[in-house]
Scaffold this motif. Structure first.
Motif, PDB file in Angstrom:
ATOM      1  N   TYR A 180       0.850  -1.187   0.000  1.00  0.00           N
ATOM      2  CA  TYR A 180       0.000   0.000   0.000  1.00  0.00           C
ATOM      3  C   TYR A 180       0.882   1.232   0.000  1.00  0.00           C
ATOM      4  CZ  TYR A 180      -3.313  -3.579   1.219  1.00  0.00           C
ATOM      5  OH  TYR A 180      -4.076  -4.708   1.187  1.00  0.00           O
ATOM      6  N   LEU A 229      -0.504   5.524   2.142  1.00  0.00           N
ATOM      7  CA  LEU A 229      -1.378   5.339   3.309  1.00  0.00           C
ATOM      8  C   LEU A 229      -1.119   6.410   4.375  1.00  0.00           C
ATOM      9  CD1 LEU A 229      -3.556   3.475   4.151  1.00  0.00           C
ATOM     10  CD2 LEU A 229      -1.869   1.806   4.902  1.00  0.00           C
ATOM     11  N   GLU A 230       0.168   6.680   4.617  1.00  0.00           N
ATOM     12  CA  GLU A 230       0.487   7.685   5.640  1.00  0.00           C
ATOM     13  C   GLU A 230      -0.058   9.045   5.279  1.00  0.00           C
ATOM     14  OE1 GLU A 230       4.525   7.680   7.584  1.00  0.00           O
ATOM     15  OE2 GLU A 230       4.698   6.125   6.038  1.00  0.00           O
ATOM     16  N   LEU A 289      -3.748   9.184   5.886  1.00  0.00           N
ATOM     17  CA  LEU A 289      -4.095   9.151   7.311  1.00  0.00           C
ATOM     18  C   LEU A 289      -3.794  10.481   7.990  1.00  0.00           C
ATOM     19  CD1 LEU A 289      -2.998   5.551   8.300  1.00  0.00           C
ATOM     20  CD2 LEU A 289      -5.322   6.458   8.348  1.00  0.00           C
ATOM     21  N   ASP A 290      -3.040  11.329   7.312  1.00  0.00           N
ATOM     22  CA  ASP A 290      -2.739  12.647   7.857  1.00  0.00           C
ATOM     23  C   ASP A 290      -3.843  13.655   7.527  1.00  0.00           C
ATOM     24  OD1 ASP A 290      -1.155  14.238   9.379  1.00  0.00           O
ATOM     25  OD2 ASP A 290       0.225  14.791   7.770  1.00  0.00           O
ATOM     26  N   VAL A 323     -10.470  10.917   7.593  1.00  0.00           N
ATOM     27  CA  VAL A 323     -10.253   9.862   6.603  1.00  0.00           C
ATOM     28  C   VAL A 323     -10.122   8.517   7.336  1.00  0.00           C
ATOM     29  CG1 VAL A 323      -8.649   8.952   4.864  1.00  0.00           C
ATOM     30  CG2 VAL A 323      -9.164  11.400   4.932  1.00  0.00           C
ATOM     31  N   VAL A 362      -9.530   4.488   6.933  1.00  0.00           N
ATOM     32  CA  VAL A 362      -9.049   3.453   6.021  1.00  0.00           C
ATOM     33  C   VAL A 362      -9.460   2.080   6.558  1.00  0.00           C
ATOM     34  CG1 VAL A 362      -6.994   2.362   5.053  1.00  0.00           C
ATOM     35  CG2 VAL A 362      -7.077   4.863   5.305  1.00  0.00           C
TER      36      VAL A 362
END
Lengths: 380, 380
Positions: A324, A327-328, A331-332, A336, A338
């Motif tokens: 993936y 992703l980071e 997520l910031d 959001v 996931v």
């Protein structure tokens, strides 16, 4: 269902994919003891249940023997052996949704005839047994051909634009359906329990990716005029009641350019078009499915926030152990969520997860979803 | 942590109780492969993880061998063998929270000395080795005696009201602490990751059941004056930074009648005072703990709705196979979320689950919580 079950109910799920996985995440709160049957040893549910069995969902003996070991059997996929379910019902195992409903919905031809018999608006259609039938039909081109059985996630559907296309059309039992020039595809999920309580989730709007015929975005709630939304919800509730279903029913509809609602397809289970409800509504579709099959009071379906759901699909050019990227970064971003589905291997357009974006401002939610979709990728 | 871990990270959790269970519910979304160690074969996590091992958490070899099989080790209970964790750290296993922090927090005496050394306001105290020390102390009565080690859920705490009580006081290493006539007990949960990002959840207010010294209600968010809330959050963040913790830190504080904040106790993990965050905040404490130990960006801690959390405790007069009464009635109330912990047996005051009530109106949420608490019971 017995009312004392909470501490020790044996719940069986046919299918161990992402829908089963999210159902288990919710079933944990109810102390249900969950058994799962799936043909894939690496199925997303394999490590999350009390008992995981590898076996074919279309095999009579396998489904029957699995069902004999549980108190309540449900599905996360329609493609299961219904003969086994009917025998289990006769022998006292509770099967929700009921076997007869799964049989009906498995066959798109029967589904269409059910719509017709119950005055449920749907696109004009004709049942077809072979290409010969197609050549003989007076149905106006262009139309859509759909296999009666086993189509899913965009497979088993073909556009017939001209006489030429008939030569490459499906040869199996199918139906042809008028090509609908729709304005919008919308969805309503309804739940119904043994006490005949029925509740609909608010209408959602879907944006399809035409290349792969999969939902690309889902937006909740809809901003269609109230009367259209009310009609859609009433229609979905009518279908649940006509079917006398126990459990969840996902109803996909077209809103035509003339403002008419036409029912496209049904799914008697949690559905891709309800994933946003985990964060976006008071009760999630998974909690609601459990409440309905356990004959508990149905939860409020009220919208808590605008929510946009995007499917996280395997990138077209990658196959193998999933990785993936991005992703980071996503997520910031605020609001959001996931959800990865625990699938070890990716392949082109495989559903590897989904992402829900919530925001008090609908436009911002959509904008963030567009950004997220550009950033996050599943590769190998 | 490696950035490619998402698909195959082996996460170990020491302890398989309800905190581990709710952590797993969230870890599912991250595709983590979870191993759990717990002494109880019937632990709430037993069926929800990739690998469940029965073993003593205070045994060096057991914890060391378990830790060698994972990439990242975390805890859901502090009472674990820290020597093993230190050896694992030396050998390259990532342990979050860090072993030295668990060692510090395991010992309430060291915790208090840490507060003193770092100018963290806390009730005046004295370390004690025996009852003889108590007889010799000049500490003013009444005071509280706390065992330095192994107290939890209200155990290991005693009120010393008069000279007479000293004869029945704990004989083990302990601390005595000034009896604080507090106005309110409040809590702040903070998360910190490897990138030194720190975020606090908004302040919550706790109402204790004095009979069993357990949280009875938790109300989020607090309605204390903004400056008090900001001080509490700053204090919690300061402690997380002083400790240089990676992971979640729950900080319990007293607000005295003089308006002073005094830190009571720390827990370096998800905590009972954060359960409301599952429904009440944008990011739950469990998602936040995972984000922090995975070194992902921390999520927004913003309040989504007023939330009241009540612990579902085993009724005093029942012991045995757990049964739940009143569940249907409470599920029929709007905004009521039931979380059962999968514990087969109940005993008096055992934590069997929790219930969160959300409502836009704070008073209504509290009113519903009071009703819920009267209706739902765990019996045998």
């Amino acid at each position: 269902m017995a009312k004392e079950f909470y501490s020790d109910l044996r719940l069986g799920i046919l299918g161990g994919g992402q829908l089963g996985r999210m159902l288990i995440q919710e079933a944990i709160n109810f102390n249900a003891s969950v058994s799962v049957l799936d043909p894939d040893v690496n199925a997303p549910c394999r490590k999350l249940c009390d008992h995981f069995e590898v076996g074919a969902l279309n095999d009579f003996e396998t489904v029957y023997n699995f069902g004999k070991r549980v108190d309540l059997l449900t599905i996360e996929i329609e493609k299961v052996n219904v003969d086994a379910l009917e025998k289990l019902e006769e022998e006292g195992v509770v099967v929700y949704p009921q076997a007869r409903i799964i049989r009906l919905i498995q066959d798109k031809g029967l589904q269409k005839e059910f719509f017709k018999q119950n005055d449920i608006p749907t696109a004009p259609f004709q049942l077809i047994s072979s290409r010969e039938d197609l050549k003989a039909t007076h149905f106006n081109l262009p139309y859509i051909q759909k296999l009666r059985k086993d189509g899913y996630d965009g497979r088993g559907v073909m556009k017939i634009l001209s006489e030429n296309d008939i030569n490459t059309a499906f040869e199996a039992p199918s139906l042809i359906e008028k090509w609908i020039d729709f304005e919008l595809e919308i969805g309503v999920i309804v739940a119904r329990n043994e006490n005949e309580e029925v509740k609909a989730f608010p209408v959602v709007e879907m944006e399809f990716n035409p290349d792969v015929n999969l939902v690309e975005y889902l937006i909740s709630p809809s901003t269609l005029p109230l009367e259209v939304q009310q009609s859609a919800e009433r229609l979905a509730i009518k279908i649940a009641e006509d079917l006398q279903i126990i459990g969840l029913l996902a109803v996909e509809m077209f809103l035509t350019k003339d403002g008419e609602l036409l029912v496209n397809e049904l799914a008697p289970r949690p559905h891709n078009s309800g994933h946003h409800s985990i964060e976006g509504n008071v009760t999630s579709q998974f909690a609601q499915h459990l409440r309905s099959i356990f004959n508990l009071p149905l939860g409020s379906t009220k919208v808590m926030s605008n929510a946009v759901m995007i499917n996280l699909l395997g990138e077209p050019d990658f196959q193998g152990l999933a990785k993936y990227t991005g992703l980071e970064e996503v997520l910031d971003m605020d609001g959001v969520y996931v959800h990865l589905y625990g699938k070890k291997y990716t392949k082109p357009f495989r559903k590897m997860g989904h992402i829900t974006i919530v925001n008090d401002n609908r436009e911002k939610a959509i904008e963030t979803a567009r950004k997220v979709q550009k950033i996050i990728k599943v590769i190998a």
